[in-house]
Design an enzyme around this catalytic site. Structure first.
Site, PDB file in Angstrom:
ATOM      1  N   CYS A   3       0.949  -1.119   0.186  1.00 27.44           N
ATOM      2  CA  CYS A   3      -0.024   0.119   0.056  1.00 27.44           C
ATOM      3  C   CYS A   3       0.808   1.392  -0.212  1.00 27.44           C
ATOM      4  O   CYS A   3       1.813   1.109   0.143  1.00 27.44           O
ATOM      5  CB  CYS A   3      -0.916  -0.064   1.177  1.00 27.44           C
ATOM      6  SG  CYS A   3      -1.670  -1.364   1.473  1.00 27.44           S
ATOM      7  N   ARG A  38       1.193   2.000  -6.046  1.00 29.56           N
ATOM      8  CA  ARG A  38       1.300   0.876  -4.831  1.00 29.56           C
ATOM      9  C   ARG A  38       0.256   0.071  -4.466  1.00 29.56           C
ATOM     10  O   ARG A  38       0.182  -0.831  -3.663  1.00 29.56           O
ATOM     11  CB  ARG A  38       2.050   1.573  -3.532  1.00 29.56           C
ATOM     12  CG  ARG A  38       3.240   2.160  -3.812  1.00 29.56           C
ATOM     13  CD  ARG A  38       3.658   2.821  -2.699  1.00 29.56           C
ATOM     14  NE  ARG A  38       4.090   1.775  -1.493  1.00 29.56           N
ATOM     15  CZ  ARG A  38       5.454   1.279  -1.582  1.00 29.56           C
ATOM     16  NH1 ARG A  38       6.335   1.439  -2.664  1.00 29.56           N
ATOM     17  NH2 ARG A  38       5.503   0.268  -0.676  1.00 29.56           N
ATOM     18  N   TRP A  63      -3.779  -1.818  -1.293  1.00 28.01           N
ATOM     19  CA  TRP A  63      -3.901  -3.092  -2.161  1.00 28.01           C
ATOM     20  C   TRP A  63      -4.453  -4.070  -1.068  1.00 28.01           C
ATOM     21  O   TRP A  63      -3.160  -4.396  -0.464  1.00 28.01           O
ATOM     22  CB  TRP A  63      -2.810  -3.188  -3.007  1.00 28.01           C
ATOM     23  CG  TRP A  63      -2.755  -4.117  -3.977  1.00 28.01           C
ATOM     24  CD1 TRP A  63      -3.302  -4.119  -5.205  1.00 28.01           C
ATOM     25  CD2 TRP A  63      -2.259  -5.452  -3.859  1.00 28.01           C
ATOM     26  NE1 TRP A  63      -3.141  -5.415  -5.979  1.00 28.01           N
ATOM     27  CE2 TRP A  63      -2.293  -6.078  -5.045  1.00 28.01           C
ATOM     28  CE3 TRP A  63      -1.602  -6.114  -2.673  1.00 28.01           C
ATOM     29  CZ2 TRP A  63      -1.791  -7.683  -5.402  1.00 28.01           C
ATOM     30  CZ3 TRP A  63      -1.264  -7.659  -2.833  1.00 28.01           C
ATOM     31  CH2 TRP A  63      -1.362  -8.329  -4.032  1.00 28.01           C
ATOM     32  N   ASN A  74       1.449  -0.307   5.815  1.00 33.02           N
ATOM     33  CA  ASN A  74       1.890  -0.849   4.636  1.00 33.02           C
ATOM     34  C   ASN A  74       2.741  -2.007   4.926  1.00 33.02           C
ATOM     35  O   ASN A  74       3.652  -1.875   5.587  1.00 33.02           O
ATOM     36  CB  ASN A  74       2.544   0.002   3.733  1.00 33.02           C
ATOM     37  CG  ASN A  74       3.342  -0.684   2.636  1.00 33.02           C
ATOM     38  OD1 ASN A  74       4.562  -0.439   2.147  1.00 33.02           O
ATOM     39  ND2 ASN A  74       2.781  -1.872   1.913  1.00 33.02           N
ATOM     40  N   GLY A  75       2.256  -3.191   4.569  1.00 30.77           N
ATOM     41  CA  GLY A  75       3.048  -4.522   5.221  1.00 30.77           C
ATOM     42  C   GLY A  75       2.086  -5.488   5.547  1.00 30.77           C
ATOM     43  O   GLY A  75       0.951  -5.708   5.279  1.00 30.77           O
ATOM     44  N   GLU A 128       8.794 -12.691 -21.699  1.00 33.75           N
ATOM     45  CA  GLU A 128       8.412 -11.255 -21.275  1.00 33.75           C
ATOM     46  C   GLU A 128       7.500 -10.529 -22.220  1.00 33.75           C
ATOM     47  O   GLU A 128       6.507  -9.957 -21.642  1.00 33.75           O
ATOM     48  CB  GLU A 128       9.632 -10.376 -21.275  1.00 33.75           C
ATOM     49  CG  GLU A 128       9.515  -8.818 -21.278  1.00 33.75           C
ATOM     50  CD  GLU A 128       9.086  -8.577 -19.600  1.00 33.75           C
ATOM     51  OE1 GLU A 128       8.882  -9.462 -18.701  1.00 33.75           O
ATOM     52  OE2 GLU A 128       8.855  -7.342 -19.341  1.00 33.75           O
ATOM     53  N   LYS A 145       3.858  -9.409 -20.575  1.00 29.40           N
ATOM     54  CA  LYS A 145       3.589  -8.005 -20.795  1.00 29.40           C
ATOM     55  C   LYS A 145       1.944  -7.776 -21.388  1.00 29.40           C
ATOM     56  O   LYS A 145       1.099  -7.275 -20.878  1.00 29.40           O
ATOM     57  CB  LYS A 145       4.250  -7.241 -21.806  1.00 29.40           C
ATOM     58  CG  LYS A 145       4.856  -6.004 -21.920  1.00 29.40           C
ATOM     59  CD  LYS A 145       5.918  -5.634 -20.629  1.00 29.40           C
ATOM     60  CE  LYS A 145       5.707  -6.358 -19.445  1.00 29.40           C
ATOM     61  NZ  LYS A 145       6.503  -5.779 -18.372  1.00 29.40           N
ATOM     62  N   GLU A 162      -0.725  -9.223 -18.670  1.00 34.06           N
ATOM     63  CA  GLU A 162      -0.811  -8.452 -17.802  1.00 34.06           C
ATOM     64  C   GLU A 162      -1.740  -7.220 -17.815  1.00 34.06           C
ATOM     65  O   GLU A 162      -2.406  -6.795 -16.889  1.00 34.06           O
ATOM     66  CB  GLU A 162       0.400  -8.073 -16.671  1.00 34.06           C
ATOM     67  CG  GLU A 162       1.539  -7.459 -17.347  1.00 34.06           C
ATOM     68  CD  GLU A 162       2.725  -7.207 -16.482  1.00 34.06           C
ATOM     69  OE1 GLU A 162       2.499  -7.356 -15.299  1.00 34.06           O
ATOM     70  OE2 GLU A 162       3.731  -6.829 -17.089  1.00 34.06           O
ATOM     71  N   HIS A 183       4.922 -30.883 -27.790  1.00 34.06           N
ATOM     72  CA  HIS A 183       4.540 -32.053 -26.688  1.00 34.06           C
ATOM     73  C   HIS A 183       3.112 -31.401 -25.839  1.00 34.06           C
ATOM     74  O   HIS A 183       3.209 -31.578 -24.901  1.00 34.06           O
ATOM     75  CB  HIS A 183       5.928 -31.718 -25.695  1.00 34.06           C
ATOM     76  CG  HIS A 183       7.012 -32.159 -26.301  1.00 34.06           C
ATOM     77  ND1 HIS A 183       7.084 -33.687 -26.691  1.00 34.06           N
ATOM     78  CD2 HIS A 183       7.994 -31.868 -26.955  1.00 34.06           C
ATOM     79  CE1 HIS A 183       8.541 -33.775 -27.177  1.00 34.06           C
ATOM     80  NE2 HIS A 183       8.822 -32.698 -27.436  1.00 34.06           N
ATOM     81  N   LYS A 222       2.399  -2.449  -8.401  1.00 35.47           N
ATOM     82  CA  LYS A 222       3.873  -2.343  -8.881  1.00 35.47           C
ATOM     83  C   LYS A 222       4.782  -2.910  -7.906  1.00 35.47           C
ATOM     84  O   LYS A 222       5.668  -3.512  -8.530  1.00 35.47           O
ATOM     85  CB  LYS A 222       4.206  -0.749  -8.885  1.00 35.47           C
ATOM     86  CG  LYS A 222       5.610  -0.404  -9.397  1.00 35.47           C
ATOM     87  CD  LYS A 222       5.488  -0.536 -10.766  1.00 35.47           C
ATOM     88  CE  LYS A 222       6.822  -0.165 -11.407  1.00 35.47           C
ATOM     89  NZ  LYS A 222       6.967  -0.830 -12.719  1.00 35.47           N
TER      90      LYS A 222
HETATM   91  C1  G6P Z   1       5.259  -6.870 -10.040  1.00 33.78           C
HETATM   92  C2  G6P Z   1       5.379  -5.924 -11.216  1.00 33.78           C
HETATM   93  C3  G6P Z   1       6.557  -6.488 -12.214  1.00 33.78           C
HETATM   94  C4  G6P Z   1       7.760  -6.823 -11.478  1.00 33.78           C
HETATM   95  C5  G6P Z   1       7.763  -7.836 -10.436  1.00 33.78           C
HETATM   96  C6  G6P Z   1       8.925  -7.814  -9.551  1.00 33.78           C
HETATM   97  O1  G6P Z   1       4.904  -7.967 -10.343  1.00 33.78           O
HETATM   98  O2  G6P Z   1       4.351  -5.592 -11.604  1.00 33.78           O
HETATM   99  O3  G6P Z   1       6.679  -5.527 -13.292  1.00 33.78           O
HETATM  100  O4  G6P Z   1       8.370  -7.372 -12.622  1.00 33.78           O
HETATM  101  O5  G6P Z   1       6.613  -7.267  -9.535  1.00 33.78           O
HETATM  102  O6  G6P Z   1       9.134  -6.445  -9.032  1.00 33.78           O
HETATM  103  P1  G6P Z   1      10.719  -6.023  -8.777  1.00 33.78           P
HETATM  104  O7  G6P Z   1      10.313  -4.778  -8.023  1.00 33.78           O
HETATM  105  O8  G6P Z   1      11.276  -6.871  -7.509  1.00 33.78           O
HETATM  106  O9  G6P Z   1      11.471  -6.117 -10.082  1.00 33.78           O
END
Ligand code: G6P
Length: 608
Positions: free
Chosen positions: A2, A27, A75, A101-102, A481, A485, A488, A504, A603
């Site tokens: 958060c 966040r 969150w 937050n935590g 990746e 992308k 998500e 397979h 994030k």
């Molecule tokens: C979340 C973000 C991703 C990121 C991942 C790891 O899932 O949406 O974009 O790659 O966390 O986060 P970090 O801050 O450790 O790179």
């Protein structure tokens, strides 16, 4: 996971809090709330939904008078996103308000104890335990109550607290969740991250674990858990607020995609000197580099995908065995590590809970830890033995783009450095690689010029149910990746497959019109992947390929082709990722989605 803010000063607090929360919505953004002290009374407003709901409810903060307050954007972890579960949380008499937050890991045990003493809980959150615990230990001194509560809580917390009896103070507490304190002429502030307070000050104190800050209108005092006063020095933030704002783009994600050439330049140029790779912050002698017997790369999400590319590059170039692991797996599998093992933890935020736990696990086993981290002063940066900072600047969009690209650049630099020291590449090869590395930013700019073409193509897939990505070797790493992308931010189901593995199982999912994105940048694997493309096309797939400019023959086998400029075969992912990011962005945009804030995601994942 958060965002928290706090303000005490001469101005009305609520508008300042809303301002700060707007910068922290990345966040978490399922509900928000504020509590402000006014005339000896704490008043609170909270609302489910995005911050704009809270803004509307309080008329931009004007209905909540007072000059000291705390705010929160949530969150959900414990309890669904509802008004009741939104922060701030209170003790029974509403004289103590807390934002958090935590995660309080022992909250159930604490809750049972408090309930047996007659405390009544209204929410499903772990945070409410903190408010009642403070009530239990409060006898007039906030500091004493806070330290007693800290002794009883297990888990992670960044807290903002106000006490009705002490209307001219706000308190901040930190353990394993980020928290900063800012000092300004307009008052003092707390926040989970720098952009939230940059409008008011550049002078920032980074709180350490188990520290407490007491903020008054013109003073800040820090204490440890034994209530002893601490001396702390502020850090001057050098980057600009505009770097944390959209700058004319519709979404942060697009802005950040366009910032990639600069982010890569900023990351590589300080490490190239007189034709050599110089990574002072590595803190390793050539002898130590020569002695590395194995590398583990540990990370989550896209940072993990950067690690998969890193494995191919480090093994291929430096001939050191590399294992890549998801941090959430690594931390529980009792990995075999020793002093000759180098553990590389990659993280944009430097706060990802699993990555941090993996780091601690590896450290406890005696391995050297190198963090590849974007956020300066973050937990992973502070706990790693050495830190290689990626200079991507603040990344706001939940889906990472520029931070990922700088992680790739960091891994190339490491591989080149290790290879050079270990003699697996010659000086001539190194010189040529450095030149190719330095060309990447310009080549990325060239690829960004194709955005219109990619948008037109992407618009054909707005109604797709599934999209597959295939590739071999490094092309498989970038397919992972590209697929992440897309899924998500567009919510279209997508999978990445090592092209040779299609037969397979996955090929049974290919039907007439199924979109398949094939990446073919590795010359020695080109023919192999072409065969796989033919196999899916025979079954009706609609194929987009991303390949090298010399392979115009691919057009016979594809419905849409994106050509990449020529680079070293180890660096192709830095180019291939650009059309894949743009494709994901335009599909999500075309579907009318909030590209920067995909549902259910945040994030910075600071909980397990
Ligand atoms: C979340 C973000 C991703 C990121 C991942 C790891 O899932 O949406 O974009 O790659 O966390 O986060 P970090 O801050 O450790 O790179």
């Amino acid at each position: 996971m958060c965002g928290i803010v706090g303000y005490i000063g001469e101005q009305q607090a609520a508008p300042v809090l809303l301002d700060g929360l707007a910068k922290l919505e990345y966040r978490g953004y399922d509900s928000a709330g504020m509590a402000v002290c006014d005339n000896g009374e704490i008043r609170m407003v909270k609302a489910t939904g995005r911050l704009k709901v809270l803004e509307a409810l309080t008329k931009g903060g004007s209905t909540l008078p007072g000059t000291a307050g705390i705010g929160h954007t949530r969150w959900a972890t414990h309890g669904s996103p509802t008004d009741t579960n939104a922060h701030p949380h209170f003790n029974g008499s509403a004289s103590i308000a807390v934002v958090h937050n935590g995660i309080i890991e022992n909250y159930q045990k604490l809750k049972r104890k408090l309930e047996s003493r007659g405390y009544h809980f209204v929410s499903e959150t772990d945070t409410e335990v903190i408010a009642h615990l403070l009530d239990r230990y409060y006898t007039g001194s906030p500091l004493e109550a806070i330290t007693k509560v800290m002794h009883r809580m297990e888990g992670s917390y960044a807290l903002g607290i106000i006490f009705q009896d002490h209307p001219d103070e706000i308190y901040a507490v930190r353990k394993d969740s980020p928290l900063i304190v800012g000092k300004s002429s307009a008052g003092n502030l707390i926040a989970s991250d720098v952009p939230a307070i940059l409008k008011y000050t550049r002078s920032v104190y980074f709180m350490e674990n188990e520290e407490i800050a007491k903020l008054t209108r013109d003073d800040i005092t820090f204490y440890n858990i034994d209530e002893e006063e601490l001396e702390k020095e502020p850090t001057e933030i050098s980057w600009d607020l505009s770097a944390a704002e959209k700058g004319g783009y519709d979404y942060f994600m697009m802005k950040e995609i366009y910032e990639q050439p600069k982010a890569i330049t900023d990351t590589i140029s300080p490490r190239i000197r007189d034709g050599k790779i110089v990574i002072e912050e590595l803190g390793m002698t050539d002898e130590e580099i020569a002695q590395i017997s194995k590398i583990y790369i540990v990370a989550c999400g896209s940072a993990y995908h950067a690690g998969v590319t890193g494995k191919y590059v480090l093994e291929g170039m430096a001939r050191i065995p590399v294992e890549v692991d998801l941090a959430s797996e690594f931390r529980y599998r009792n990995p075999i590590l020793d002093e000759q093992t180098l553990v590389i933890v990659i993280s944009q935020s430097g706060e990802t809970a699993d990555s941090l736990a993996a780091l601690r696990e590896a450290k406890a086993k005696g391995s050297r830890i190198l963090g590849i981290v974007n956020v300066v002063g973050s937990s992973i940066a502070r706990e790693a033995d050495n830190v290689f900072y990626t200079w991507a600047g603040p990344e706001i969009s939940v889906a990472t783009t520029k931070a990922y690209s700088t992680q790739l650049a960091a891994l190339y630099l490491l591989a080149m450095k290790f290879s050079n020291v270990r003699g697996t590449i010659t000086n001539e090869e190194l010189t040529s690689m450095i030149e190719q590395l330095q060309q990447l930013p310009r080549q990325i700019e060239f690829l960004l010029g194709s955005h219109d073409r990619i948008q037109k193509f992407a618009n054909r897939f707005l109604a797709a149910d599934h999209i597959f990505f295939i590739g071999r070797g490094l092309d498989y790493a970038i397919s992972l990746e590209g697929s992440l992308k897309l899924k998500e931010i567009s919510y279209i189901h997508s999978e990445a497959y090592a092209a040779g593995e299609l037969k397979h199982g996955t090929i049974s999912l290919i039907e007439d019109g199924t979109p398949v994105v094939a990446v073919l940048t590795q010359e020695e694997l080109y023919r192999k992947t072409i065969s796989n493309i033919q196999e899916v096309r025979t079954r009706g797939a609609f194929v987009m390929t991303v390949t090298n400019a010399n392979h115009t023959d691919v057009e016979k086998n594809a419905d849409f082709v994106m050509y990449l400029p020529e680079t070293n075969s180890y660096f192709t992912n830095s180019l291939a990722v650009i059309p894949l990011q743009l494709f994901a962005y335009y599909v999500a945009l075309g579907r009318g989605l909030d590209v920067d804030k995909p549902r259910n995601l945040a994030k910075s994942v600071t909980v397990e």
